[in-house]
Design a protein around this motif. Structure first.
Motif, PDB file in Angstrom:
ATOM      1  N   HIS A   7      75.116 -18.300  32.743  1.00  0.00           N
ATOM      2  CA  HIS A   7      73.926 -19.095  32.457  1.00  0.00           C
ATOM      3  C   HIS A   7      73.493 -19.783  33.726  1.00  0.00           C
ATOM      4  O   HIS A   7      74.281 -20.465  34.376  1.00  0.00           O
ATOM      5  N   ARG A   8      72.258 -19.592  34.100  1.00  0.00           N
ATOM      6  CA  ARG A   8      71.696 -20.303  35.245  1.00  0.00           C
ATOM      7  C   ARG A   8      70.576 -21.186  34.718  1.00  0.00           C
ATOM      8  O   ARG A   8      69.621 -20.695  34.132  1.00  0.00           O
ATOM      9  N   THR A   9      70.721 -22.460  34.921  1.00  0.00           N
ATOM     10  CA  THR A   9      69.697 -23.379  34.444  1.00  0.00           C
ATOM     11  C   THR A   9      68.731 -23.718  35.555  1.00  0.00           C
ATOM     12  O   THR A   9      69.104 -23.725  36.723  1.00  0.00           O
ATOM     13  N   SER A  10      67.502 -23.949  35.203  1.00  0.00           N
ATOM     14  CA  SER A  10      66.516 -24.342  36.210  1.00  0.00           C
ATOM     15  C   SER A  10      66.413 -25.861  36.293  1.00  0.00           C
ATOM     16  O   SER A  10      65.689 -26.397  37.101  1.00  0.00           O
ATOM     17  N   GLY A  11      67.146 -26.561  35.441  1.00  0.00           N
ATOM     18  CA  GLY A  11      67.098 -28.014  35.444  1.00  0.00           C
ATOM     19  C   GLY A  11      68.089 -28.609  36.411  1.00  0.00           C
ATOM     20  O   GLY A  11      68.969 -27.936  36.933  1.00  0.00           O
ATOM     21  N   GLY A  12      67.959 -29.885  36.641  1.00  0.00           N
ATOM     22  CA  GLY A  12      68.850 -30.606  37.535  1.00  0.00           C
ATOM     23  C   GLY A  12      68.304 -30.660  38.944  1.00  0.00           C
ATOM     24  O   GLY A  12      67.790 -29.671  39.456  1.00  0.00           O
ATOM     25  N   GLY A  13      68.369 -31.812  39.546  1.00  0.00           N
ATOM     26  CA  GLY A  13      67.922 -31.981  40.919  1.00  0.00           C
ATOM     27  C   GLY A  13      66.433 -31.772  41.077  1.00  0.00           C
ATOM     28  O   GLY A  13      65.658 -31.876  40.139  1.00  0.00           O
ATOM     29  N   GLN A  14      66.051 -31.461  42.319  1.00  0.00           N
ATOM     30  CA  GLN A  14      64.666 -31.112  42.594  1.00  0.00           C
ATOM     31  C   GLN A  14      64.653 -30.225  43.818  1.00  0.00           C
ATOM     32  O   GLN A  14      65.462 -30.364  44.708  1.00  0.00           O
ATOM     33  N   ALA A  15      63.719 -29.263  43.847  1.00  0.00           N
ATOM     34  CA  ALA A  15      63.698 -28.273  44.918  1.00  0.00           C
ATOM     35  C   ALA A  15      63.436 -28.911  46.279  1.00  0.00           C
ATOM     36  O   ALA A  15      64.001 -28.509  47.281  1.00  0.00           O
ATOM     37  N   PHE A  16      62.563 -29.891  46.324  1.00  0.00           N
ATOM     38  CA  PHE A  16      62.215 -30.584  47.562  1.00  0.00           C
ATOM     39  C   PHE A  16      62.226 -32.083  47.291  1.00  0.00           C
ATOM     40  O   PHE A  16      62.063 -32.506  46.147  1.00  0.00           O
ATOM     41  N   PRO A  17      62.374 -32.894  48.321  1.00  0.00           N
ATOM     42  CA  PRO A  17      62.409 -34.342  48.087  1.00  0.00           C
ATOM     43  C   PRO A  17      61.193 -34.874  47.328  1.00  0.00           C
ATOM     44  O   PRO A  17      61.291 -35.851  46.603  1.00  0.00           O
ATOM     45  N   THR A  18      60.050 -34.226  47.465  1.00  0.00           N
ATOM     46  CA  THR A  18      58.837 -34.697  46.793  1.00  0.00           C
ATOM     47  C   THR A  18      58.583 -33.990  45.463  1.00  0.00           C
ATOM     48  O   THR A  18      57.615 -34.305  44.781  1.00  0.00           O
ATOM     49  N   SER A  19      59.438 -33.060  45.087  1.00  0.00           N
ATOM     50  CA  SER A  19      59.278 -32.340  43.816  1.00  0.00           C
ATOM     51  C   SER A  19      59.610 -33.254  42.644  1.00  0.00           C
ATOM     52  O   SER A  19      60.413 -34.171  42.773  1.00  0.00           O
ATOM     53  N   PRO A  20      59.026 -32.966  41.463  1.00  0.00           N
ATOM     54  CA  PRO A  20      59.392 -33.767  40.292  1.00  0.00           C
ATOM     55  C   PRO A  20      60.844 -33.540  39.892  1.00  0.00           C
ATOM     56  O   PRO A  20      61.411 -32.491  40.148  1.00  0.00           O
ATOM     57  N   ARG A  21      61.418 -34.539  39.287  1.00  0.00           N
ATOM     58  CA  ARG A  21      62.805 -34.494  38.814  1.00  0.00           C
ATOM     59  C   ARG A  21      62.894 -33.601  37.586  1.00  0.00           C
ATOM     60  O   ARG A  21      62.117 -33.750  36.656  1.00  0.00           O
ATOM     61  N   ALA A  22      63.846 -32.684  37.585  1.00  0.00           N
ATOM     62  CA  ALA A  22      64.050 -31.787  36.442  1.00  0.00           C
ATOM     63  C   ALA A  22      65.347 -32.176  35.751  1.00  0.00           C
ATOM     64  O   ALA A  22      66.403 -32.177  36.378  1.00  0.00           O
ATOM     65  N   PRO A  23      65.315 -32.526  34.466  1.00  0.00           N
ATOM     66  CA  PRO A  23      66.553 -32.919  33.789  1.00  0.00           C
ATOM     67  C   PRO A  23      67.508 -31.741  33.603  1.00  0.00           C
ATOM     68  O   PRO A  23      67.076 -30.600  33.428  1.00  0.00           O
ATOM     69  N   LEU A  24      68.787 -32.018  33.661  1.00  0.00           N
ATOM     70  CA  LEU A  24      69.806 -31.005  33.420  1.00  0.00           C
ATOM     71  C   LEU A  24      70.065 -30.932  31.921  1.00  0.00           C
ATOM     72  O   LEU A  24      70.423 -31.932  31.299  1.00  0.00           O
ATOM     73  N   VAL A  25      69.852 -29.750  31.345  1.00  0.00           N
ATOM     74  CA  VAL A  25      70.036 -29.557  29.912  1.00  0.00           C
ATOM     75  C   VAL A  25      70.847 -28.284  29.708  1.00  0.00           C
ATOM     76  O   VAL A  25      70.549 -27.247  30.302  1.00  0.00           O
ATOM     77  N   PHE A  26      71.871 -28.365  28.870  1.00  0.00           N
ATOM     78  CA  PHE A  26      72.636 -27.178  28.519  1.00  0.00           C
ATOM     79  C   PHE A  26      72.062 -26.607  27.229  1.00  0.00           C
ATOM     80  O   PHE A  26      71.971 -27.312  26.225  1.00  0.00           O
ATOM     81  N   PRO A  27      71.670 -25.339  27.233  1.00  0.00           N
ATOM     82  CA  PRO A  27      71.049 -24.756  26.050  1.00  0.00           C
ATOM     83  C   PRO A  27      72.048 -24.562  24.909  1.00  0.00           C
ATOM     84  O   PRO A  27      73.256 -24.484  25.126  1.00  0.00           O
ATOM     85  N   ASN A  28      71.529 -24.467  23.713  1.00  0.00           N
ATOM     86  CA  ASN A  28      72.375 -24.308  22.528  1.00  0.00           C
ATOM     87  C   ASN A  28      73.232 -23.050  22.586  1.00  0.00           C
ATOM     88  O   ASN A  28      74.356 -23.048  22.102  1.00  0.00           O
ATOM     89  N   TYR A  29      72.720 -21.964  23.176  1.00  0.00           N
ATOM     90  CA  TYR A  29      73.518 -20.731  23.190  1.00  0.00           C
ATOM     91  C   TYR A  29      74.767 -20.864  24.054  1.00  0.00           C
ATOM     92  O   TYR A  29      75.777 -20.211  23.788  1.00  0.00           O
ATOM     93  N   THR A  30      74.728 -21.736  25.053  1.00  0.00           N
ATOM     94  CA  THR A  30      75.936 -21.974  25.851  1.00  0.00           C
ATOM     95  C   THR A  30      76.987 -22.674  25.003  1.00  0.00           C
ATOM     96  O   THR A  30      78.149 -22.272  24.964  1.00  0.00           O
ATOM     97  N   ARG A  31      76.581 -23.719  24.305  1.00  0.00           N
ATOM     98  CA  ARG A  31      77.498 -24.438  23.417  1.00  0.00           C
ATOM     99  C   ARG A  31      78.020 -23.509  22.320  1.00  0.00           C
ATOM    100  O   ARG A  31      79.204 -23.502  22.004  1.00  0.00           O
TER     101      ARG A  31
END
Length: 103
Positions: A7-31
């Motif tokens: 599973h590769r998530t697109s959430g968490g961190g931000q690509a660049f210092p000025t990019s919007p913050r992306a929340p880290l979320v684990f999808p239901n299928y992983t759980r």
């Protein structure tokens, strides 16, 4: 037999210092995959390299810890793999001068 889930998530961190913050979320299928596995599970997690603010990394690391705790699988093997923070042509250009506390 070994079952594998990638599973590769697109959430968490931000690509660049000025990019919007992306929340880290684990999808239901992983759980669901982990919870329904009858035997021991080996889990290797990584939350990514694109953190320009230490607070964001700490918040997402807490999300990861709470996710693992919520699985309630004490016999599984859980590993957190770190990531080298950067690659050629990746910002910040001068990491020793970058303020990791404030982004």
């Amino acid at each position: 037999t070994v079952d594998l889930l990638f599973h590769r998530t697109s959430g968490g961190g931000q690509a660049f210092p000025t990019s919007p913050r992306a929340p880290l979320v684990f999808p239901n299928y992983t759980r669901q995959f982990i919870s329904t596995s009858p035997g021991r599970v080996v889990m290797v997690f990584n939350i990514g390299a694109h953190y320009h603010n230490i607070t964001h990394f700490e918040e997402d690391f807490d999300v990861w810890v709470n996710f693992v705790r919520s699985l309630r699988r004490p016999n599984d093997l859980v590993f957190f793999r770190t990531t080298v923070p950067g690659h050629p042509r990746c910002v910040p250009r001068r990491p020793k001068q970058f303020d990791w506390r404030n982004g």
